[in-house]
Scaffold this active site. Structure first.
Site, mmCIF file in Angstrom:
data_model
loop_
_atom_site.group_PDB
_atom_site.id
_atom_site.type_symbol
_atom_site.label_atom_id
_atom_site.label_comp_id
_atom_site.label_asym_id
_atom_site.label_seq_id
_atom_site.Cartn_x
_atom_site.Cartn_y
_atom_site.Cartn_z
ATOM 1 N N GLU A 286 0.826 -1.217 0.000
ATOM 2 C CA GLU A 286 0.000 0.000 0.000
ATOM 3 C C GLU A 286 0.857 1.262 0.000
ATOM 4 O OE1 GLU A 286 -2.995 0.169 3.090
ATOM 5 O OE2 GLU A 286 -4.412 -0.970 1.903
ATOM 6 N N HIS A 307 8.615 -26.678 -1.644
ATOM 7 C CA HIS A 307 7.971 -27.784 -2.357
ATOM 8 C C HIS A 307 6.803 -27.289 -3.203
ATOM 9 C CE1 HIS A 307 10.309 -30.802 -0.070
ATOM 10 N NE2 HIS A 307 10.386 -29.778 0.764
ATOM 11 N N LYS A 421 -14.217 -0.267 -3.878
ATOM 12 C CA LYS A 421 -15.332 0.121 -3.002
ATOM 13 C C LYS A 421 -16.415 0.807 -3.825
ATOM 14 C CE LYS A 421 -12.458 0.904 1.066
ATOM 15 N NZ LYS A 421 -11.919 1.902 1.972
#
Ligand code: PA5
Length: 446
Positions: A286, A307, A421
């Protein structure tokens, strides 16, 4: 705590990293003197050395209250910076199998960090038969995810124990003056803590946002603050670049970025550090990811991910570098037993500490990845405890501020977070979003 960049200099000459000395130190000064971008969000810089005793005592009082009331669970509702610092600390400090073990402290469960119906249903189902409290954390007080979770939790608790009693078991951590949560807390009479105006979410772990859940879980917030304060001193203006590990880390990753290493993978060799990496990803993602710039922060837990992700790290696109959090001492000692049959041919490991095997995996992996073209930065901490986590958090925060300034961005805003949003509210027909709503619905049909 030490920083080792010796396995970077084969990729980027030390001279290039040290060429950033002047600017990195100027950025440290700018963070303290509030002369850089985002200077109204720099309250975290001096936070460790200025935490007030009255605040710590108030936090410890709430923790003592839940304990005295023998509350089994405290649900902490928050997201992003209002979640990850506490989650990272609790995961790092708790027993790996804490869910299965009895404790004198309430167990912390998080909510409001997703909008999963099953998650919330199953949480309420669990809370039906448990005694519990709620800590709701939101600086803005309007973030959808924790607000939805809190609606459910508030209604559930009030139904379960009655409105009058429920208010004593709910604590709100929010802005000092503004926001829906501040208003609600005042109306309902909840106990509250303040998130300072000038501390953004992802830099708030050392405010009540992080400290309250950590104290409730029984960990020593004073040691956490002490570690951060010591790191504040070790990285403050006036400390030489050569001594300032945050400035060196920032300069190193900046030069790696300029050399085309655009992804940084934070690696840990203890599963307890998984959420420290999640916290770190938010902090750097951010803070740096804007204006079409920034290192992409990724993470792995090793040796498990050797792995799975190991193949890519060893031989994939060569745009990555690795930063390893290396832990010197484990909390416990355990040796590998000998086996007379030796069918697994592992008797050469008999009587060796598990941690010795883990450390050799760590060193072997470092050399293999360096050979594969992946520069390696090592952050060495003596042990996983409150004090060292405090140091680590502050180290990453101050280095992030310097890194953002080296990159030329404002590391303290997050304008890009609004895009989803807006669409979500439009799709949910939020009043005021009528025009957007029409547009997004058409786009979904295309
Ligand atoms: O770093 C940030 O500012 C964000 O991640 C916020 O912490 C997150 O969006 C939650 O915001 P709030 O505390 O206002 O609910």
């Amino acid at each position: 705590m030490k920083l080792n960049i010796s396995k970077v200099t084969g990729f980027v000459p030390e001279g290039k990293i040290y060429a950033n000395k002047q600017s990195a130190l100027e950025h440290v000064k700018a963070l303290y003197e509030k002369t850089g971008k985002g200077n109204d969000f720099l309250g975290w810089v001096r936070l460790p050395s200025s935490v007030e005793e009255s605040e710590l005592s108030a936090i410890e009082d709430v923790a003592a209250f839940y304990r005295q009331q023998k509350v089994e669970i405290v649900v902490v509702a928050g997201i992003g910076g209002s979640y990850l610092g506490a989650k990272a600390t609790l995961e790092a400090l708790s027993d790996n199998f804490w869910q299965m073990k009895d404790s004198e402290y309430p167990k912390i469960i998080f909510a409001g960090q997703n909008i999963s119906e099953d998650y919330l249903y199953e949480l309420l189902d669990l809370l039906e038969t448990r005694s519990y409290g709620v800590v709701v954390i939101s600086k803005s007080g309007t973030t959808t995810e924790p607000a939805v979770a809190f609606r459910l939790l508030k209604a559930h608790l009030e139904k379960k124990v009655g409105k009058a009693k429920a208010k004593d078991y709910i604590v709100a951590v929010t802005d000092g003056k503004r926001g829906a949560l501040r208003t609600l807390a005042a109306q309902e009479g909840y106990r509250t803590f303040v998130i300072p105006d000038d501390v953004g979410g992802r830099y708030s772990v050392l405010t009540p946002v992080g400290l309250l859940p950590i104290a409730i879980a029984g960990f020593d917030v004073r040691q956490l603050i002490q570690g951060a304060a010591d790191m504040q001193q070790a990285t403050a203006p006036g400390v030489a670049f050569e001594e300032n590990i945050a400035a060196i880390y920032a300069a190193t990753r900046y030069e790696l970025y300029r050399a085309g290493k655009t992804t940084e993978i934070l690696a840990g060799y203890h599963p307890k550090l998984l959420y420290v990496a999640e916290w770190w990803k938010q902090l750097y993602g951010e803070s740096e990811g804007k204006e079409n710039k920034g290192i992409f922060p990724a993470s792995v837990t090793l040796t498990a991910d050797l792995h799975s992700m190991g193949q890519y790290i060893q031989e994939g696109l060569r745009n990555i570098f690795e930063t390893v959090i290396s832990v010197e001492r484990t909390a416990h000692k355990l040796r590998i037993p000998p086996d007379t049959a030796n069918l697994d041919t592992l008797n050469f490991l008999s009587d060796k500490r598990i941690d010795e095997v883990n450390k050799m995996a760590e060193l072997g992996t470092m050399l293999a990845h360096v050979d594969g073209g992946v520069p390696n930065i090592r952050i060495e901490i003596p042990a996983i405890n409150e004090y060292n986590l405090g140091k680590l958090f502050y180290f990453f925060e101050i280095a992030c501020g310097i890194s953002g300034y080296l990159l030329g961005v404002n590391p303290f805003d997050q304008p890009g977070v609004e895009a989803y949003k807006k669409n979500m509210f439009a799709l949910l027909d939020k009043p005021g979003y009528e025009e957007e709503s029409r547009k997004v619905k058409v786009r979904l049909q295309q």
